[in-house]
Structure formats: structure tokens, C-alpha cells
Design a protein around this motif. Structure first.
Motif, PDB file in Angstrom:
ATOM      1  N   GLN A 148       0.824  -1.206   0.000  1.00 26.75           N
ATOM      2  CA  GLN A 148       0.000   0.000   0.000  1.00 26.75           C
ATOM      3  C   GLN A 148       0.864   1.266   0.000  1.00 26.75           C
ATOM      4  O   GLN A 148       0.516   2.254  -0.651  1.00 26.75           O
ATOM      5  N   LEU A 149       1.984   1.243   0.694  1.00 28.31           N
ATOM      6  CA  LEU A 149       2.914   2.373   0.639  1.00 28.31           C
ATOM      7  C   LEU A 149       3.368   2.606  -0.797  1.00 28.31           C
ATOM      8  O   LEU A 149       3.393   3.739  -1.273  1.00 28.31           O
ATOM      9  N   HIS A 150       3.731   1.527  -1.495  1.00 26.46           N
ATOM     10  CA  HIS A 150       4.171   1.646  -2.880  1.00 26.46           C
ATOM     11  C   HIS A 150       3.052   2.172  -3.774  1.00 26.46           C
ATOM     12  O   HIS A 150       3.294   3.009  -4.647  1.00 26.46           O
ATOM     13  N   VAL A 151       1.835   1.711  -3.542  1.00 28.16           N
ATOM     14  CA  VAL A 151       0.688   2.198  -4.312  1.00 28.16           C
ATOM     15  C   VAL A 151       0.500   3.694  -4.071  1.00 28.16           C
ATOM     16  O   VAL A 151       0.275   4.459  -5.012  1.00 28.16           O
ATOM     17  N   ASN A 152       0.618   4.114  -2.824  1.00 28.39           N
ATOM     18  CA  ASN A 152       0.459   5.541  -2.495  1.00 28.39           C
ATOM     19  C   ASN A 152       1.537   6.390  -3.159  1.00 28.39           C
ATOM     20  O   ASN A 152       1.263   7.488  -3.632  1.00 28.39           O
ATOM     21  N   TRP A 153       2.772   5.890  -3.162  1.00 27.63           N
ATOM     22  CA  TRP A 153       3.878   6.645  -3.754  1.00 27.63           C
ATOM     23  C   TRP A 153       3.813   6.666  -5.276  1.00 27.63           C
ATOM     24  O   TRP A 153       4.119   7.672  -5.893  1.00 27.63           O
ATOM     25  N   TYR A 191       2.397   0.776  -9.270  1.00 27.27           N
ATOM     26  CA  TYR A 191       1.899  -0.275  -8.389  1.00 27.27           C
ATOM     27  C   TYR A 191       0.383  -0.213  -8.284  1.00 27.27           C
ATOM     28  O   TYR A 191      -0.211   0.864  -8.331  1.00 27.27           O
ATOM     29  N   LYS A 192      -0.232  -1.379  -8.095  1.00 30.13           N
ATOM     30  CA  LYS A 192      -1.676  -1.426  -7.928  1.00 30.13           C
ATOM     31  C   LYS A 192      -2.021  -2.163  -6.640  1.00 30.13           C
ATOM     32  O   LYS A 192      -1.228  -3.005  -6.172  1.00 30.13           O
ATOM     33  N   PRO A 193      -3.178  -1.854  -6.075  1.00 26.08           N
ATOM     34  CA  PRO A 193      -3.580  -2.555  -4.860  1.00 26.08           C
ATOM     35  C   PRO A 193      -3.657  -4.064  -5.108  1.00 26.08           C
ATOM     36  O   PRO A 193      -4.120  -4.516  -6.159  1.00 26.08           O
ATOM     37  N   ALA A 194      -3.171  -4.814  -4.175  1.00 24.37           N
ATOM     38  CA  ALA A 194      -3.226  -6.273  -4.234  1.00 24.37           C
ATOM     39  C   ALA A 194      -3.390  -6.771  -2.805  1.00 24.37           C
ATOM     40  O   ALA A 194      -2.486  -6.601  -1.996  1.00 24.37           O
ATOM     41  N   ASN A 195      -4.552  -7.310  -2.515  1.00 24.37           N
ATOM     42  CA  ASN A 195      -4.816  -7.738  -1.152  1.00 24.37           C
ATOM     43  C   ASN A 195      -5.511  -9.090  -1.178  1.00 24.37           C
ATOM     44  O   ASN A 195      -6.644  -9.163  -1.619  1.00 24.37           O
ATOM     45  N   PRO A 196      -4.836 -10.147  -0.808  1.00 19.26           N
ATOM     46  CA  PRO A 196      -3.488 -10.151  -0.260  1.00 19.26           C
ATOM     47  C   PRO A 196      -2.427 -10.123  -1.371  1.00 19.26           C
ATOM     48  O   PRO A 196      -2.645 -10.668  -2.444  1.00 19.26           O
ATOM     49  N   LEU A 197      -1.334  -9.496  -1.070  1.00 16.16           N
ATOM     50  CA  LEU A 197      -0.207  -9.493  -1.998  1.00 16.16           C
ATOM     51  C   LEU A 197       0.374 -10.912  -2.100  1.00 16.16           C
ATOM     52  O   LEU A 197       0.728 -11.378  -3.167  1.00 16.16           O
TER      53      LEU A 197
END
Length: 153
Positions: free
Chosen positions: A25-30, A35-41
């Protein structure tokens, strides 16, 4: 805190996955353009594959997983480069509640030990250009810039 670094175990999945999701999520924010959301990564199936490898570790505080570390051994040999064996830190992730409390330094102690055990010449890593906190920690620990990745959109 009594931090212990140990190999990852099957029962670590929930905390391991949660920490990896936080960092994603930090990478997605930056960089939402990269990067895209992936849950769970890390899915349970992926985790089963991780358990078969010997290069994943966790930081544990009173039996609670608070960090994740992956190291890879790379052999560099080419006509243009000095031959060497590199221990590459592929993943270093710390639970947000534990950041700034010395977990990274404990991981570095483990990485230095692994470097000696595996007979590597150097330790390398990459850091996201927007992760200033990690960059400063790496500099404090003695890492220097080797190269800079650039892009043109």
C-alpha cells in the motif's frame, strides 16, 4: 523489545501477509502509476512456495511477527564486471507499528551473518526513491548509492 530473527514458518502467514500488504500500500500511495492494490499481496498458495525456500526470514517480538526479510544470492560474472557473489536484499518490510524501533538494524545483523555464511562479497538492495525513511536508514548503516534508476514517461 526482544527481537529475534528466524526462518519463516507456516503459522506466520497472517502476520507475514499483513506486513507485505502494508508495504504494498505504501508503494501504491507513492507510485499509483506503477503499483496497484493487491490484497493479499501474498496468497496462501504463494506462501506455501515461500516455505519451500531458505531465503525468507521474519523478525519476531514476543512471538509476534513484526517484520519480513528476503535475501537472494546472486553470482555476477561478465566480461565487463568484476566477478563477485552478491547477497541481495529483495524484501525488507516492517509492520507500521514497529517502524523506527531497530527492526531494520536487526535484519542487517542477520544479513551480515548470512553474507559471511554464504561467502558473499557484498550486500546490495534497492530502495523506492520516495521511501526517504528507508533510504536514510540504509545510508546510516553504511550503504552507498551504486546506480540510479530513471524513467521517461
Amino acid at each position: 523489545m526482544n527481537i529475534k530473527i528466524r526462518p519463516v514458518k507456516r503459522q506466520d502467514y497472517d502476520r507475514f501477509s499483513n506486513i507485505m500488504d502494508q508495504v504494498q500500500q505504501l508503494h501504491v500511495n507513492w507510485r499509483p502509476d506503477v503499483y496497484k492494490p493487491a490484497n493479499p499481496l501474498i496468497t496462501k498458495e504463494m506462501f506455501e512456495e515461500i516455505l519451500k525456500e531458505d531465503n525468507w526470514y521474519v523478525a519476531e517480538d514476543s512471538e509476534r511477527v513484526v517484520g519480513v526479510l528476503e535475501v537472494l544470492r546472486r553470482h555476477v560474472e561478465s566480461p565487463s564486471q568484476v566477478t563477485k557473489d552478491v547477497l541481495f536484499i529483495s524484501t525488507m518490510a516492517v509492520d507500521e507499528a514497529y517502524r523506527g524501533k531497530g527492526i531494520g538494524h536487526k535484519f542487517f545483523e542477520k544479513v551480515k551473518q548470512l553474507k559471511e555464511e554464504k561467502g558473499c562479497d557484498t550486500i546490495e538492495l534497492q530502495v523506492n526513491a520516495r521511501n526517504q525513511r528507508a533510504y536514510e536508514m540504509y545510508k546510516k548503516y553504511g550503504f552507498t548509492e551504486k546506480s540510479i534508476n530513471m524513467e521517461l514517461k
